[in-house]
Motif scaffolding. Structure first.
Motif, mmCIF file in Angstrom:
data_model
loop_
_atom_site.group_PDB
_atom_site.id
_atom_site.type_symbol
_atom_site.label_atom_id
_atom_site.label_comp_id
_atom_site.label_asym_id
_atom_site.label_seq_id
_atom_site.Cartn_x
_atom_site.Cartn_y
_atom_site.Cartn_z
ATOM 1 N N LEU A 201 0.825 -1.207 0.141
ATOM 2 C CA LEU A 201 -0.035 0.025 0.158
ATOM 3 C C LEU A 201 0.853 1.229 0.033
ATOM 4 O O LEU A 201 0.377 2.456 -0.288
ATOM 5 N N ASP B 27 2.901 3.999 -1.523
ATOM 6 C CA ASP B 27 3.214 4.573 -2.758
ATOM 7 C C ASP B 27 4.449 5.549 -2.759
ATOM 8 O O ASP B 27 4.464 6.671 -2.728
ATOM 9 N N LYS C 38 -1.664 -2.357 -12.415
ATOM 10 C CA LYS C 38 -1.885 -0.966 -11.705
ATOM 11 C C LYS C 38 -2.077 0.157 -12.990
ATOM 12 O O LYS C 38 -3.001 0.864 -12.556
ATOM 13 N N ASP D 283 -5.508 -2.641 -8.623
ATOM 14 C CA ASP D 283 -4.512 -2.605 -7.530
ATOM 15 C C ASP D 283 -4.933 -3.590 -6.598
ATOM 16 O O ASP D 283 -5.989 -3.631 -5.913
ATOM 17 N N ALA E 175 -3.698 -5.016 -4.236
ATOM 18 C CA ALA E 175 -3.356 -4.844 -2.459
ATOM 19 C C ALA E 175 -4.709 -4.194 -1.938
ATOM 20 O O ALA E 175 -5.179 -4.375 -1.038
ATOM 21 N N ARG E 176 -4.835 -2.967 -2.809
ATOM 22 C CA ARG E 176 -5.950 -1.929 -2.301
ATOM 23 C C ARG E 176 -7.349 -2.935 -2.264
ATOM 24 O O ARG E 176 -8.286 -2.643 -1.483
ATOM 25 N N GLN E 177 -7.454 -3.699 -3.508
ATOM 26 C CA GLN E 177 -8.852 -4.446 -3.341
ATOM 27 C C GLN E 177 -8.833 -5.305 -2.265
ATOM 28 O O GLN E 177 -10.003 -5.615 -1.441
ATOM 29 N N VAL F 263 -7.752 -5.037 0.663
ATOM 30 C CA VAL F 263 -7.832 -4.252 1.998
ATOM 31 C C VAL F 263 -9.417 -3.985 1.864
ATOM 32 O O VAL F 263 -10.209 -4.086 2.961
ATOM 33 N N GLU F 264 -9.902 -3.443 0.985
ATOM 34 C CA GLU F 264 -11.424 -3.370 0.835
ATOM 35 C C GLU F 264 -12.361 -4.247 1.252
ATOM 36 O O GLU F 264 -13.468 -4.166 1.823
ATOM 37 N N GLU G 111 -6.717 1.656 8.330
ATOM 38 C CA GLU G 111 -6.037 1.236 7.045
ATOM 39 C C GLU G 111 -4.540 1.812 7.359
ATOM 40 O O GLU G 111 -3.602 1.176 7.136
ATOM 41 N N ARG G 112 -4.247 2.911 7.653
ATOM 42 C CA ARG G 112 -3.011 3.591 7.939
ATOM 43 C C ARG G 112 -2.457 3.072 9.150
ATOM 44 O O ARG G 112 -1.213 2.929 9.019
ATOM 45 N N VAL H 206 -0.825 -0.218 7.864
ATOM 46 C CA VAL H 206 0.167 0.200 6.886
ATOM 47 C C VAL H 206 1.433 0.333 7.976
ATOM 48 O O VAL H 206 2.523 -0.330 7.541
#
Length: 339
Positions: free
Chosen positions: A257, A259, A296, A301, A303-305, A307-308, A334-335, A338
């Motif tokens: 996550l 960037d 990407k 993405d 990783a983001r999917q 997490v969602e 989420e932060r 990470v």
């Protein structure tokens, strides 16, 4: 964000360089030979239409001045005295050079001023529009900002992957493994990067092109060993992989996550930090990183999917008596994950 700005070169082109056959412009010199060492520093040309009326405020040294049929037609309609005065005023400005298109004859007054002041006048048989396109393309390539990096550049699935890291960490060995897996070498040890517009183009210096240096083996020629399909002369830089020695106790990104960016010639490139440790197959990891970057760029993405989906499962299991997480609280959670 990492920055790599060392070894930038100032870019310039001499007027005499435009006369070389290698330029492909087909130019000839008709006057002002004393000024062939004038420099061109801008790829955009200038047509001095307004300057021919006497307003020379925006004439810029470093730009090629184009005289086509419209400019010369206007000059022919002026009286001899007026034409001489206009061209005298124009030639008094600092000018790199003039180029007359369509093989037309430059006015005698301009030739005289050019010889007196050392302003080269070049002529081409090409029409103005195609010549300007060819000249601009040539100047953009030659005037591009350049940077030399100690790195390796590989074409992986059509994606330009720049592998950086300290000396001896295994950049060349990783690249050789990738070549053995069917990918293509662009440059080893030293990568020359040019910025053309918003695009970074990497290539190898002439001396080391197709070659690779491996500790214990020495210098090898990839083209001779693997064939022409294993090499490329240049490639757009789109992803940076930084090989770093594994440090015990250091936290590494495990979700994907973060960037991070790598700054080259004021252009931000996606950066992946790859820990190097015994037993890790770096070539496969770089190959997967390239595949993931391509996904990407297409809008997917993983990783983001992931997490969602986890957030959705947590919300689904939340009892009806408890308030579901708000969007702000989800972002905060989420932060924290990470970190």
């Amino acid at each position: 964000m990492e920055r790599r700005q060392e070894a930038r070169e100032g870019a310039k082109v001499l007027v005499r360089d435009l006369l070389e056959p290698s330029s492909g412009l087909g130019l000839g010199l008709v006057a002002g030979a004393a000024g062939l060492d004038h420099v061109v520093t801008l790829s955009r040309v200038q047509r001095p239409g307004l300057a021919l009326t006497g307003y020379t405020e925006y004439i810029r040294y470093g730009r090629v001045q184009i005289l086509g049929a419209s400019e010369l037609g206007y000059l022919r309609k002026l009286s001899a005295a007026r034409r001489a005065a206009v061209l005298r005023r124009l030639a008094s400005c600092r000018i790199s050079c003039f180029v007359v298109t369509k093989g037309l004859d430059a006015p005698a007054e301009l030739l005289a001023e050019a010889d007196a002041r050392g302003i080269p006048i070049l002529v081409t048989p090409a029409e103005s529009t195609p010549f300007i396109k060819a000249l601009s393309a040539l100047l953009e390539e030659r005037l591009a900002l350049r940077l030399h990096l100690h790195a390796v550049l590989i074409d992986v699935f059509g994606l330009g992957v720049l592998i950086v890291g300290e000396s001896g960490i295994g950049k060349s060995e990783c690249a050789l493994d990738l070549i053995d897996r069917g990918h293509r070498l662009v440059a080893d040890d030293v990568v020359e990067i040019r910025r053309i517009g918003d695009v970074l183009i990497g290539a190898s210096p002439d001396l080391t092109r197709y070659h690779m240096e491996l500790r214990g083996l020495g210098v090898i020629n990839i083209k001779d060993l693997y064939g022409v399909s294993s090499i490329r002369t240049s490639q757009r830089v789109e992803l940076v992989v930084s090989l770093e020695r594994w440090e015990a106790g250091r936290e590494y990104d495990r979700l994907g996550l973060q960037d991070e960016k790598f700054l080259i010639l004021e252009q931000e490139m996606s950066l992946i930090r790859m820990p190097v440790a015994p037993g890790r197959n770096l070539a496969i990891l770089v190959e997967v990183a390239a595949r993931n970057q391509l996904l990407k760029e297409r809008g997917y993405d993983a990783a983001r999917q992931f997490v969602e989906r986890v957030d959705e499962m947590i919300e689904a299991k939340t009892t009806s008596g408890r308030r579901p997480l708000s969007r702000r609280r989800r972002a905060t959670a989420e932060r924290r994950r990470v970190r």
